[in-house]
Design a protein around this motif. Sequence first.
Motif, PDB file in Angstrom:
ATOM      1  N   GLN A 174       1.040  -1.280   0.230  1.00 20.43           N
ATOM      2  CA  GLN A 174      -0.049   0.027  -0.059  1.00 20.43           C
ATOM      3  C   GLN A 174       0.700   1.200   0.153  1.00 20.43           C
ATOM      4  N   GLU A 228       0.322   5.435   0.643  1.00 17.00           N
ATOM      5  CA  GLU A 228      -0.767   6.673   1.399  1.00 17.00           C
ATOM      6  C   GLU A 228       0.081   7.959   1.464  1.00 17.00           C
ATOM      7  N   LEU A 274       0.029  10.407   4.222  1.00 19.99           N
ATOM      8  CA  LEU A 274      -0.679  10.847   5.698  1.00 19.99           C
ATOM      9  C   LEU A 274       0.132  12.100   6.584  1.00 19.99           C
ATOM     10  N   GLU A 277       3.306  10.650  -3.515  1.00 18.95           N
ATOM     11  CA  GLU A 277       2.537   9.301  -3.685  1.00 18.95           C
ATOM     12  C   GLU A 277       2.538   9.003  -5.221  1.00 18.95           C
TER      13      GLU A 277
END
Length: 72
Positions: free
Chosen positions: A21, A23, A25, A44
């Motif tokens: 994954q 992300e 954040l 990202e």
Amino acid sequence: MIPLLRLNGNRFTLNALLIEQVESLPDTTITLINGKKLVVKNPENEVIGLITNYYQKIGLQSIHRNTGDESE
């Protein structure tokens, strides 16, 4: 393998096949299949582009595409 930058500016190379994954954040956080998390300076969308290019380079995307065509 994809080249990335740690938050401290050090470069490292990551095996893209281990990524589960990605992300924001708000810093870009990569979660590996073993649960380990890496925070990188790369945005990202850049990380996703690097992963996609790597998959294309090793022929992984064409394998999925061909498999999908056969099962339809």
